[in-house]
Design a protein around this motif. Structure first.
Motif, PDB file in Angstrom:
ATOM      1  N   PHE A 137      -4.696  92.011  65.274  1.00  0.00           N
ATOM      2  CA  PHE A 137      -5.983  92.325  65.865  1.00  0.00           C
ATOM      3  C   PHE A 137      -7.060  91.482  65.210  1.00  0.00           C
ATOM      4  CE2 PHE A 137      -3.375  96.186  65.942  1.00  0.00           C
ATOM      5  CZ  PHE A 137      -3.313  96.404  67.306  1.00  0.00           C
ATOM      6  N   GLY A 138      -8.095  91.165  65.944  1.00  0.00           N
ATOM      7  CA  GLY A 138      -9.229  90.424  65.399  1.00  0.00           C
ATOM      8  C   GLY A 138      -8.950  88.931  65.275  1.00  0.00           C
ATOM      9  N   ASN A 139      -9.884  88.246  64.622  1.00  0.00           N
ATOM     10  CA  ASN A 139      -9.826  86.791  64.485  1.00  0.00           C
ATOM     11  C   ASN A 139      -8.933  86.366  63.322  1.00  0.00           C
ATOM     12  OD1 ASN A 139     -11.656  86.110  66.614  1.00  0.00           O
ATOM     13  ND2 ASN A 139     -13.286  86.911  65.329  1.00  0.00           N
ATOM     14  N   HIS A 140      -8.060  85.417  63.605  1.00  0.00           N
ATOM     15  CA  HIS A 140      -7.125  84.884  62.618  1.00  0.00           C
ATOM     16  C   HIS A 140      -7.102  83.361  62.727  1.00  0.00           C
ATOM     17  CE1 HIS A 140      -4.842  88.690  61.756  1.00  0.00           C
ATOM     18  NE2 HIS A 140      -5.368  89.004  62.923  1.00  0.00           N
ATOM     19  N   PHE A 141      -6.869  82.700  61.615  1.00  0.00           N
ATOM     20  CA  PHE A 141      -6.546  81.277  61.654  1.00  0.00           C
ATOM     21  C   PHE A 141      -5.062  81.162  61.976  1.00  0.00           C
ATOM     22  CE2 PHE A 141     -10.428  80.855  59.207  1.00  0.00           C
ATOM     23  CZ  PHE A 141     -10.962  79.673  59.714  1.00  0.00           C
ATOM     24  N   VAL A 142      -4.723  80.238  62.865  1.00  0.00           N
ATOM     25  CA  VAL A 142      -3.336  79.940  63.200  1.00  0.00           C
ATOM     26  C   VAL A 142      -3.169  78.440  62.993  1.00  0.00           C
ATOM     27  CG1 VAL A 142      -1.523  80.042  64.946  1.00  0.00           C
ATOM     28  CG2 VAL A 142      -3.330  81.786  64.929  1.00  0.00           C
ATOM     29  N   LEU A 143      -2.260  78.063  62.101  1.00  0.00           N
ATOM     30  CA  LEU A 143      -2.049  76.674  61.705  1.00  0.00           C
ATOM     31  C   LEU A 143      -0.716  76.170  62.238  1.00  0.00           C
ATOM     32  CD1 LEU A 143      -2.711  74.141  59.936  1.00  0.00           C
ATOM     33  CD2 LEU A 143      -1.631  75.363  58.037  1.00  0.00           C
ATOM     34  N   ASN A 144      -0.735  75.040  62.935  1.00  0.00           N
ATOM     35  CA  ASN A 144       0.487  74.404  63.428  1.00  0.00           C
ATOM     36  C   ASN A 144       0.887  73.330  62.428  1.00  0.00           C
ATOM     37  OD1 ASN A 144       2.559  73.118  64.719  1.00  0.00           O
ATOM     38  ND2 ASN A 144       1.405  72.578  66.554  1.00  0.00           N
ATOM     39  N   ASN A 145       1.791  73.664  61.527  1.00  0.00           N
ATOM     40  CA  ASN A 145       2.253  72.740  60.493  1.00  0.00           C
ATOM     41  C   ASN A 145       3.642  72.186  60.831  1.00  0.00           C
ATOM     42  OD1 ASN A 145       1.966  71.328  58.096  1.00  0.00           O
ATOM     43  ND2 ASN A 145       2.981  72.897  56.890  1.00  0.00           N
ATOM     44  N   GLN A 146       3.954  72.101  62.126  1.00  0.00           N
ATOM     45  CA  GLN A 146       5.206  71.475  62.534  1.00  0.00           C
ATOM     46  C   GLN A 146       5.107  69.976  62.262  1.00  0.00           C
ATOM     47  OE1 GLN A 146       7.055  73.097  66.296  1.00  0.00           O
ATOM     48  NE2 GLN A 146       4.909  73.628  66.642  1.00  0.00           N
ATOM     49  N   TYR A 147       6.180  69.273  62.409  1.00  0.00           N
ATOM     50  CA  TYR A 147       6.140  67.825  62.285  1.00  0.00           C
ATOM     51  C   TYR A 147       6.981  67.210  63.380  1.00  0.00           C
ATOM     52  CZ  TYR A 147      10.159  69.167  59.403  1.00  0.00           C
ATOM     53  OH  TYR A 147      11.302  69.759  58.922  1.00  0.00           O
ATOM     54  N   GLY A 148       6.814  65.950  63.588  1.00  0.00           N
ATOM     55  CA  GLY A 148       7.507  65.264  64.670  1.00  0.00           C
ATOM     56  C   GLY A 148       6.492  64.625  65.578  1.00  0.00           C
ATOM     57  N   SER A 149       6.822  64.541  66.846  1.00  0.00           N
ATOM     58  CA  SER A 149       5.919  63.895  67.802  1.00  0.00           C
ATOM     59  C   SER A 149       4.753  64.822  68.129  1.00  0.00           C
ATOM     60  CB  SER A 149       6.676  63.541  69.075  1.00  0.00           C
ATOM     61  OG  SER A 149       6.959  64.714  69.816  1.00  0.00           O
ATOM     62  N   ALA A 150       3.785  64.280  68.843  1.00  0.00           N
ATOM     63  CA  ALA A 150       2.596  65.045  69.227  1.00  0.00           C
ATOM     64  C   ALA A 150       2.940  66.220  70.142  1.00  0.00           C
ATOM     65  CB  ALA A 150       1.585  64.126  69.907  1.00  0.00           C
ATOM     66  N   ASN A 151       4.159  66.277  70.661  1.00  0.00           N
ATOM     67  CA  ASN A 151       4.557  67.379  71.531  1.00  0.00           C
ATOM     68  C   ASN A 151       4.946  68.642  70.766  1.00  0.00           C
ATOM     69  OD1 ASN A 151       4.176  65.788  73.803  1.00  0.00           O
ATOM     70  ND2 ASN A 151       6.263  65.008  73.729  1.00  0.00           N
TER      71      ASN A 151
END
Length: 124
Positions: free
Chosen positions: A71-85
């Motif tokens: 619930f509420g506001n959260h930071f969500v970080l995409n720390n995957q690697y590879g291509s821009a997809n």
């Protein structure tokens, strides 16, 4: 002609909504960042900056992951690697249905997760 105009208006509203929640580049590496392991997508505690906390949820595998009690506001970080997809999507439906926001590779959003019921990790 009306269909094109409505489509353009919807696209403009969607773009404005994603910009309003805030996006940014966190880093450009396949190494851990801000407590989020390389190759993962992380959710941080409510209303807490990702650079000052540890993730509460860490997702590694591709596909949809159902959320609960977010619930509420959260930071969500995409720390995957590879291509821009290698994107992540926030969806209002379970099992990756009705996705409303996309998080680019090595980026984050600050988003109200109250209506969000699943997160999808897309294969690069």
């Amino acid at each position: 002609m009306r269909r094109i105009t409505r489509g353009a208006a919807a696209l403009a509203i969607t773009a404005a909504a994603v910009t309003a929640v805030g996006t940014g580049s966190a880093h450009a590496s396949d190494k851990p960042a801000y407590g989020c392991p390389g190759g993962a997508v992380c959710i941080y505690p409510e209303a807490t900056p990702y650079w000052n906390s540890r993730p509460t949820d860490i997702f590694y595998s591709y596909g949809a992951h159902n959320l609960s009690n977010e619930f509420g506001n959260h930071f969500v970080l995409n720390n995957q690697y590879g291509s821009a997809n290698a994107t992540a999507q926030l969806c209002t439906g379970y099992n990756g249905v009705n996705c409303v926001a996309t998080i680019a590779l090595n980026a984050y959003v600050y988003y109200d997760l109250t209506p969000i019921n699943s997160i999808v990790l897309n294969r690069p």
